[in-house]
Design a protein around this motif. Structure first.
Motif, PDB file in Angstrom:
ATOM      1  N   THR A 231      34.297  37.963  25.254  1.00 27.81           N
ATOM      2  CA  THR A 231      34.844  38.492  26.511  1.00 27.81           C
ATOM      3  C   THR A 231      34.191  37.999  28.015  1.00 27.81           C
ATOM      4  OG1 THR A 231      35.607  40.674  25.705  1.00 27.81           O
ATOM      5  CG2 THR A 231      35.192  40.682  27.887  1.00 27.81           C
ATOM      6  N   GLN A 232      32.659  37.961  27.482  1.00 30.96           N
ATOM      7  CA  GLN A 232      31.734  37.419  28.374  1.00 30.96           C
ATOM      8  C   GLN A 232      31.970  35.781  28.837  1.00 30.96           C
ATOM      9  OE1 GLN A 232      27.683  37.485  27.392  1.00 30.96           O
ATOM     10  NE2 GLN A 232      26.923  36.999  29.788  1.00 30.96           N
ATOM     11  N   LYS A 233      32.460  35.241  27.744  1.00 34.40           N
ATOM     12  CA  LYS A 233      32.535  33.909  28.123  1.00 34.40           C
ATOM     13  C   LYS A 233      34.054  33.624  28.839  1.00 34.40           C
ATOM     14  CE  LYS A 233      29.047  31.720  25.998  1.00 34.40           C
ATOM     15  NZ  LYS A 233      28.067  30.696  26.662  1.00 34.40           N
ATOM     16  N   MET A 234      34.957  34.323  28.277  1.00 32.11           N
ATOM     17  CA  MET A 234      36.398  33.939  28.547  1.00 32.11           C
ATOM     18  C   MET A 234      36.931  34.529  29.934  1.00 32.11           C
ATOM     19  SD  MET A 234      37.534  32.064  26.189  1.00 32.11           S
ATOM     20  CE  MET A 234      39.342  32.205  26.096  1.00 32.11           C
ATOM     21  N   THR A 235      36.187  35.693  30.356  1.00 31.11           N
ATOM     22  CA  THR A 235      36.597  36.309  31.573  1.00 31.11           C
ATOM     23  C   THR A 235      36.544  35.418  32.670  1.00 31.11           C
ATOM     24  OG1 THR A 235      36.054  38.494  30.848  1.00 31.11           O
ATOM     25  CG2 THR A 235      36.276  37.958  33.233  1.00 31.11           C
ATOM     26  N   PRO A 236      35.421  34.529  33.147  1.00 32.38           N
ATOM     27  CA  PRO A 236      35.529  33.592  34.230  1.00 32.38           C
ATOM     28  C   PRO A 236      36.448  32.560  34.013  1.00 32.38           C
ATOM     29  CG  PRO A 236      33.640  33.440  33.008  1.00 32.38           C
ATOM     30  CD  PRO A 236      34.292  34.522  32.404  1.00 32.38           C
ATOM     31  N   LEU A 237      36.846  31.900  32.614  1.00 33.02           N
ATOM     32  CA  LEU A 237      37.735  30.908  32.429  1.00 33.02           C
ATOM     33  C   LEU A 237      39.159  31.589  32.643  1.00 33.02           C
ATOM     34  CD1 LEU A 237      36.100  29.507  29.241  1.00 33.02           C
ATOM     35  CD2 LEU A 237      35.880  28.751  31.486  1.00 33.02           C
ATOM     36  N   LYS A 238      39.580  32.832  32.247  1.00 35.58           N
ATOM     37  CA  LYS A 238      40.775  33.324  32.660  1.00 35.58           C
ATOM     38  C   LYS A 238      40.901  33.499  33.961  1.00 35.58           C
ATOM     39  CE  LYS A 238      41.477  37.643  31.562  1.00 35.58           C
ATOM     40  NZ  LYS A 238      41.690  39.256  31.175  1.00 35.58           N
ATOM     41  N   THR A 239      40.124  33.920  34.821  1.00 32.39           N
ATOM     42  CA  THR A 239      40.193  34.102  36.185  1.00 32.39           C
ATOM     43  C   THR A 239      40.687  32.640  36.705  1.00 32.39           C
ATOM     44  OG1 THR A 239      38.789  35.904  36.328  1.00 32.39           O
ATOM     45  CG2 THR A 239      39.001  34.625  38.262  1.00 32.39           C
ATOM     46  N   LYS A 240      39.899  31.529  36.377  1.00 32.50           N
ATOM     47  CA  LYS A 240      40.056  30.300  36.822  1.00 32.50           C
ATOM     48  C   LYS A 240      41.590  29.782  36.514  1.00 32.50           C
ATOM     49  CE  LYS A 240      38.510  26.319  38.952  1.00 32.50           C
ATOM     50  NZ  LYS A 240      38.252  26.495  40.480  1.00 32.50           N
ATOM     51  N   TYR A 241      41.835  30.286  35.148  1.00 28.11           N
ATOM     52  CA  TYR A 241      43.446  29.822  34.970  1.00 28.11           C
ATOM     53  C   TYR A 241      44.335  30.574  35.773  1.00 28.11           C
ATOM     54  CZ  TYR A 241      47.364  29.780  32.034  1.00 28.11           C
ATOM     55  OH  TYR A 241      48.997  29.800  31.808  1.00 28.11           O
TER      56      TYR A 241
END
Length: 303
Positions: A144-154
């Motif tokens: 969750t920690q790793k993917m959250t900012p990547l999801k926001t960017k996507y």
């Protein structure tokens, strides 16, 4: 004499009127001439597909046509229209790369401007790249920690893509496909992949809901689960995959699976060539789901 000429003129005029009326009556009775029996010109509707390999059609007997020819046939059968399709899919592209083409490719922009329907596949390569960067995580908290900012960017990139398509053609109906888990039937219990796919689909759905004339087309369950749709089939599938019961699957196993080229594929909707892209049956699912979404948002004359 003057009176006779008047009578002759009156008779001639009467003959012309009666004769003209008779010929007009015959014209109307002749089915070869009547306007009512002439075939009507069917309305042309233009469908443009833009996106990644799911638009291009990779996996479908290597013909790279995908769902668009199937959709075209369905539309011809369901509506009294003449559908025309154009395919602008390029395998491997992320959402920002698709958007760059929308902004700069003049051939694509011309096609988009004329389109009645624009279908977009995006997100699969964004997610794949994000997972590759975080393949070593071993807990949901880390994931969750790793993917959250990547999801926001996507989400930002996808929103920009849809906005740029709307800028080219604000009149067209836009249909944004979701993504699916191509290895679900092999790693049913690996929640890491399924959770990430679900989160990315939520982004696609939220972006579609936030944009005008934009609709989300969900293919996740249909393509991820394949022929294993019922509760009993799912239970059996989980039993078969007990050896892969961990939440975080070994990336080496996934890579080996996707690089194996043989005639066997556990998911009946995916290609045996790469175990990743849809086969003909899978692209039929995409066409059918898109057709259902189109039906609910257009007023084309039906057959």
């Amino acid at each position: 004499m003057h009176r006779l000429l008047k009578w002759v003129s009156a008779i001639l005029i009467l003959i012309v009127i009666i004769g003209g009326g008779w010929f007009w009556y015959q014209y109307q009775q002749d089915p070869k001439n009547t306007q009512q029996n002439k075939p009507l010109v069917m309305k042309t509707v233009r469908v443009v597909g833009v996106g990644d390999s799911l638009t291009q059609g990779i996996g479908y007997d290597d013909d790279h046509q995908g769902y668009l020819p199937i959709l075209k046939q369905q539309l011809s059968q369901d509506y009294d229209v003449k559908p025309k399709t154009a395919n602008f899919g390029i395998g491997g592209e992320r959402s920002d790369q698709i958007d760059r083409r929308v902004q700069t490719n003049q051939k694509l922009r011309r096609a988009l401007r004329r389109a009645n329907v624009i279908a977009i596949t995006a997100g699969g390569n964004d997610l794949l790249q994000s997972l590759e960067k975080n393949i070593t995580v071993n807990s949901n908290a880390q994931m969750t920690q790793k993917m959250t900012p990547l999801k926001t960017k996507y989400q930002q990139k996808l929103t920009q893509l849809i906005a740029d398509v709307h800028e080219v053609n604000p009149r067209a109906q836009i249909y944004l496909f979701g993504i699916y888990n191509p290895v679900y039937v092999y790693f049913t219990n690996a929640t890491m992949i399924s959770t990430a796919v679900n989160q990315w689909n939520q982004v696609n759905q939220q972006v579609a809901a936030s944009q005008p004339k934009t609709h989300f087309v969900n293919v996740n369950r249909a393509l991820s689960h394949g022929q294993y749709q019922s509760a009993n089939a799912q239970a059996k599938l989980k039993e078969e995959n007990q050896q892969n019961n961990q939440d975080f699957v070994d990336p080496g196993k996934v890579q080996t699976l996707l690089q194996t080229q043989d005639s066997k594929e556990k998911n009946a909707y995916l290609s045996t060539e790469d175990h990743f892209h849809p086969n003909k049956k899978g692209y039929h699912v995409m066409a059918s789901k898109l057709g259902q979404a189109i039906q609910s948002s257009v007023n084309w004359p039906k057959r």
